[in-house]
Design a protein around this motif. Structure first.
Motif, PDB file in Angstrom:
ATOM      1  N   ILE A 174       0.796  -1.228   0.000  1.00 19.62           N
ATOM      2  CA  ILE A 174       0.000   0.000   0.000  1.00 19.62           C
ATOM      3  C   ILE A 174       0.836   1.289   0.000  1.00 19.62           C
ATOM      4  CG2 ILE A 174      -1.553   1.356   1.487  1.00 19.62           C
ATOM      5  CD1 ILE A 174      -3.141  -1.223   1.926  1.00 19.62           C
ATOM      6  N   PRO A 175       1.993   1.340   0.676  1.00 20.43           N
ATOM      7  CA  PRO A 175       2.780   2.585   0.626  1.00 20.43           C
ATOM      8  C   PRO A 175       3.181   3.009  -0.783  1.00 20.43           C
ATOM      9  CG  PRO A 175       3.509   1.239   2.462  1.00 20.43           C
ATOM     10  CD  PRO A 175       2.551   0.385   1.662  1.00 20.43           C
ATOM     11  N   VAL A 176       3.180   2.088  -1.738  1.00 14.50           N
ATOM     12  CA  VAL A 176       3.502   2.444  -3.123  1.00 14.50           C
ATOM     13  C   VAL A 176       2.638   3.620  -3.589  1.00 14.50           C
ATOM     14  CG1 VAL A 176       3.371   1.644  -5.532  1.00 14.50           C
ATOM     15  CG2 VAL A 176       4.318   0.142  -3.763  1.00 14.50           C
ATOM     16  N   ALA A 177       1.378   3.629  -3.166  1.00 12.59           N
ATOM     17  CA  ALA A 177       0.419   4.632  -3.628  1.00 12.59           C
ATOM     18  C   ALA A 177       0.631   6.008  -2.998  1.00 12.59           C
ATOM     19  CB  ALA A 177      -1.008   4.154  -3.347  1.00 12.59           C
ATOM     20  N   PHE A 178       1.428   6.073  -1.934  1.00 10.83           N
ATOM     21  CA  PHE A 178       1.541   7.335  -1.187  1.00 10.83           C
ATOM     22  C   PHE A 178       2.967   7.841  -1.004  1.00 10.83           C
ATOM     23  CE2 PHE A 178      -2.119   4.854   0.347  1.00 10.83           C
ATOM     24  CZ  PHE A 178      -3.144   5.715  -0.022  1.00 10.83           C
ATOM     25  N   ILE A 179       3.950   7.020  -1.312  1.00 11.97           N
ATOM     26  CA  ILE A 179       5.341   7.359  -1.018  1.00 11.97           C
ATOM     27  C   ILE A 179       5.830   8.557  -1.821  1.00 11.97           C
ATOM     28  CG2 ILE A 179       6.304   5.764  -2.743  1.00 11.97           C
ATOM     29  CD1 ILE A 179       7.713   6.486   0.792  1.00 11.97           C
ATOM     30  N   GLU A 180       5.255   8.806  -2.998  1.00 11.13           N
ATOM     31  CA  GLU A 180       5.736   9.889  -3.850  1.00 11.13           C
ATOM     32  C   GLU A 180       5.582  11.263  -3.194  1.00 11.13           C
ATOM     33  OE1 GLU A 180       5.519  11.210  -8.550  1.00 11.13           O
ATOM     34  OE2 GLU A 180       4.041   9.820  -7.739  1.00 11.13           O
ATOM     35  N   ASP A 181       4.621  11.404  -2.289  1.00 14.14           N
ATOM     36  CA  ASP A 181       4.378  12.699  -1.646  1.00 14.14           C
ATOM     37  C   ASP A 181       5.292  12.958  -0.453  1.00 14.14           C
ATOM     38  OD1 ASP A 181       2.326  13.414  -3.391  1.00 14.14           O
ATOM     39  OD2 ASP A 181       0.820  12.363  -2.210  1.00 14.14           O
ATOM     40  N   VAL A 182       6.014  11.936  -0.014  1.00 16.76           N
ATOM     41  CA  VAL A 182       6.815  12.082   1.207  1.00 16.76           C
ATOM     42  C   VAL A 182       7.948  13.101   1.080  1.00 16.76           C
ATOM     43  CG1 VAL A 182       8.380  10.866   2.791  1.00 16.76           C
ATOM     44  CG2 VAL A 182       6.192   9.832   2.155  1.00 16.76           C
ATOM     45  N   PRO A 183       8.746  13.090  -0.010  1.00 12.78           N
ATOM     46  CA  PRO A 183       9.850  14.058  -0.070  1.00 12.78           C
ATOM     47  C   PRO A 183       9.387  15.508   0.055  1.00 12.78           C
ATOM     48  CG  PRO A 183      10.114  12.386  -1.765  1.00 12.78           C
ATOM     49  CD  PRO A 183       8.747  12.181  -1.177  1.00 12.78           C
ATOM     50  N   GLY A 184       8.286  15.845  -0.615  1.00 10.29           N
ATOM     51  CA  GLY A 184       7.799  17.220  -0.563  1.00 10.29           C
ATOM     52  C   GLY A 184       7.197  17.606   0.766  1.00 10.29           C
ATOM     53  N   LEU A 185       6.667  16.639   1.498  1.00 11.45           N
ATOM     54  CA  LEU A 185       6.014  16.929   2.772  1.00 11.45           C
ATOM     55  C   LEU A 185       6.953  16.779   3.964  1.00 11.45           C
ATOM     56  CD1 LEU A 185       2.599  15.097   2.194  1.00 11.45           C
ATOM     57  CD2 LEU A 185       2.937  17.572   2.397  1.00 11.45           C
ATOM     58  N   ALA A 186       7.704  15.688   3.972  1.00  9.64           N
ATOM     59  CA  ALA A 186       8.533  15.373   5.145  1.00  9.64           C
ATOM     60  C   ALA A 186      10.020  15.462   4.883  1.00  9.64           C
ATOM     61  CB  ALA A 186       8.178  13.969   5.656  1.00  9.64           C
ATOM     62  N   GLY A 187      10.416  15.674   3.620  1.00 10.17           N
ATOM     63  CA  GLY A 187      11.833  15.811   3.302  1.00 10.17           C
ATOM     64  C   GLY A 187      12.443  14.518   2.771  1.00 10.17           C
ATOM     65  N   GLU A 188      13.553  14.667   2.071  1.00 10.16           N
ATOM     66  CA  GLU A 188      14.209  13.512   1.448  1.00 10.16           C
ATOM     67  C   GLU A 188      14.816  12.573   2.485  1.00 10.16           C
ATOM     68  OE1 GLU A 188      16.724  13.981  -1.910  1.00 10.16           O
ATOM     69  OE2 GLU A 188      15.587  15.658  -2.716  1.00 10.16           O
ATOM     70  N   GLU A 189      15.228  13.103   3.623  1.00  9.79           N
ATOM     71  CA  GLU A 189      15.809  12.240   4.652  1.00  9.79           C
ATOM     72  C   GLU A 189      14.781  11.226   5.140  1.00  9.79           C
ATOM     73  OE1 GLU A 189      18.011  12.506   9.040  1.00  9.79           O
ATOM     74  OE2 GLU A 189      17.628  14.332   7.882  1.00  9.79           O
ATOM     75  N   CYS A 190      13.551  11.692   5.389  1.00  9.79           N
ATOM     76  CA  CYS A 190      12.479  10.793   5.808  1.00  9.79           C
ATOM     77  C   CYS A 190      12.160   9.800   4.698  1.00  9.79           C
ATOM     78  CB  CYS A 190      11.237  11.602   6.169  1.00  9.79           C
ATOM     79  SG  CYS A 190       9.844  10.598   6.723  1.00  9.79           S
ATOM     80  N   PHE A 191      12.116  10.281   3.468  1.00 11.52           N
ATOM     81  CA  PHE A 191      11.878   9.423   2.308  1.00 11.52           C
ATOM     82  C   PHE A 191      12.922   8.317   2.232  1.00 11.52           C
ATOM     83  CE2 PHE A 191      12.785   8.718  -2.278  1.00 11.52           C
ATOM     84  CZ  PHE A 191      11.565   8.194  -2.679  1.00 11.52           C
ATOM     85  N   ASN A 192      14.194   8.678   2.372  1.00  7.29           N
ATOM     86  CA  ASN A 192      15.273   7.692   2.282  1.00  7.29           C
ATOM     87  C   ASN A 192      15.228   6.701   3.439  1.00  7.29           C
ATOM     88  OD1 ASN A 192      16.313   8.766  -0.104  1.00  7.29           O
ATOM     89  ND2 ASN A 192      17.583  10.251   0.988  1.00  7.29           N
ATOM     90  N   GLU A 193      14.827   7.164   4.617  1.00  5.17           N
ATOM     91  CA  GLU A 193      14.707   6.260   5.765  1.00  5.17           C
ATOM     92  C   GLU A 193      13.641   5.197   5.508  1.00  5.17           C
ATOM     93  OE1 GLU A 193      13.920   8.668   9.146  1.00  5.17           O
ATOM     94  OE2 GLU A 193      15.980   9.411   9.329  1.00  5.17           O
ATOM     95  N   LEU A 194      12.520   5.608   4.924  1.00  2.93           N
ATOM     96  CA  LEU A 194      11.461   4.650   4.611  1.00  2.93           C
ATOM     97  C   LEU A 194      11.933   3.647   3.566  1.00  2.93           C
ATOM     98  CD1 LEU A 194       8.396   7.069   4.529  1.00  2.93           C
ATOM     99  CD2 LEU A 194       8.749   5.184   6.147  1.00  2.93           C
ATOM    100  N   LEU A 195      12.662   4.120   2.564  1.00  2.00           N
ATOM    101  CA  LEU A 195      13.169   3.209   1.539  1.00  2.00           C
ATOM    102  C   LEU A 195      14.217   2.254   2.109  1.00  2.00           C
ATOM    103  CD1 LEU A 195      13.536   5.473  -1.618  1.00  2.00           C
ATOM    104  CD2 LEU A 195      11.611   4.064  -0.905  1.00  2.00           C
ATOM    105  N   ALA A 196      14.967   2.721   3.103  1.00  2.00           N
ATOM    106  CA  ALA A 196      16.005   1.884   3.714  1.00  2.00           C
ATOM    107  C   ALA A 196      15.428   0.808   4.618  1.00  2.00           C
ATOM    108  CB  ALA A 196      16.980   2.763   4.507  1.00  2.00           C
TER     109      ALA A 196
END
Length: 215
Positions: A174-196
């Protein structure tokens, strides 16, 4: 050179076999729509291009075919802003334009519920902007600081909601549908942490393509 050529041929053959096996999951989409004659499209969300289409007749439509296993797809009806999202897991999908609902497998039922929850949470955030923009210019200038604070608080609340939605679904796609908005809202660091995290969604082709585009 001969060894390299042999490896290349084997690698190409493996890719060809993989492509064939990936595209052998059947999809079946049925639905009801409010008006006849409108086009309905089935989109691949990676390319945003149609892989199938049909026309509403007798208030209903149907599309069948094959696509990659767990492909991230969307049903779009002409002149309707709602996108019916689902993963191609082989379970037939039913959509209803009248109430913007989608039913199918347990995963896709949950995705539809998360999508509605996300829409409601985002609408709460945008309500403040709409209220502010509806005010006369003089009142907007006088209350800009007040509404600015409300806007920041609402955006923080929505960001927390979206991250919570993703984190409560780290055991599925399910996160596939929502992950694209994370960098703009929470920053790339948070985005990279989720991907890691190595969660299942991080290996989905849509997310892999998203990472490539961001680079």
């Amino acid at each position: 050179m001969k060894q390299f050529l042999s490896f290349s041929l084997l690698f190409a053959s493996a890719l060809l076999i993989l492509a064939c096996t990936q595209d052998n999951t059947r999809y079946s989409v049925r639905g009801t729509a409010l008006e006849d004659g409108r086009k309905v499209y089935l989109l691949d969300m990676i390319t945003n291009e149609p892989i199938n289409s049909t026309v509403v007749s007798g208030g209903t439509f149907q599309m069948k075919g094959k696509a990659a296993r767990d492909a991230y797809l969307s049903v779009n009806i002409d002149n309707d802003d709602w996108w019916f999202l689902f993963f191609n897991d082989g379970v037939p999908v039913q959509v209803c334009e009248a109430d913007s609902s989608l039913t199918g497998s347990a995963l896709n039922n949950k995705l539809a519920d998360c999508d509605k929850r996300n829409e409601d949470a985002y609408a709460e955030y945008t309500r403040i902007k709409k209220t502010f923009n509806a005010l006369p210019m003089e009142e907007r200038l006088a209350r800009a600081e007040e509404f600015g604070a409300q806007d920041r608080a609402a955006l923080e609340k929505y960001t927390d909601f979206l991250l919570g939605l993703i984190r409560e679904n780290l055991d599925n796609l399910i996160p596939v549908a929502f992950i694209e908005d994370v960098p703009g809202l929470a920053g790339e660091e948070c985005f990279n942490e989720l991907l890691a995290s190595g969660a299942p969604f991080t290996k989905h082709p849509y997310v892999i393509e998203l990472k490539r585009r961001m680079k």
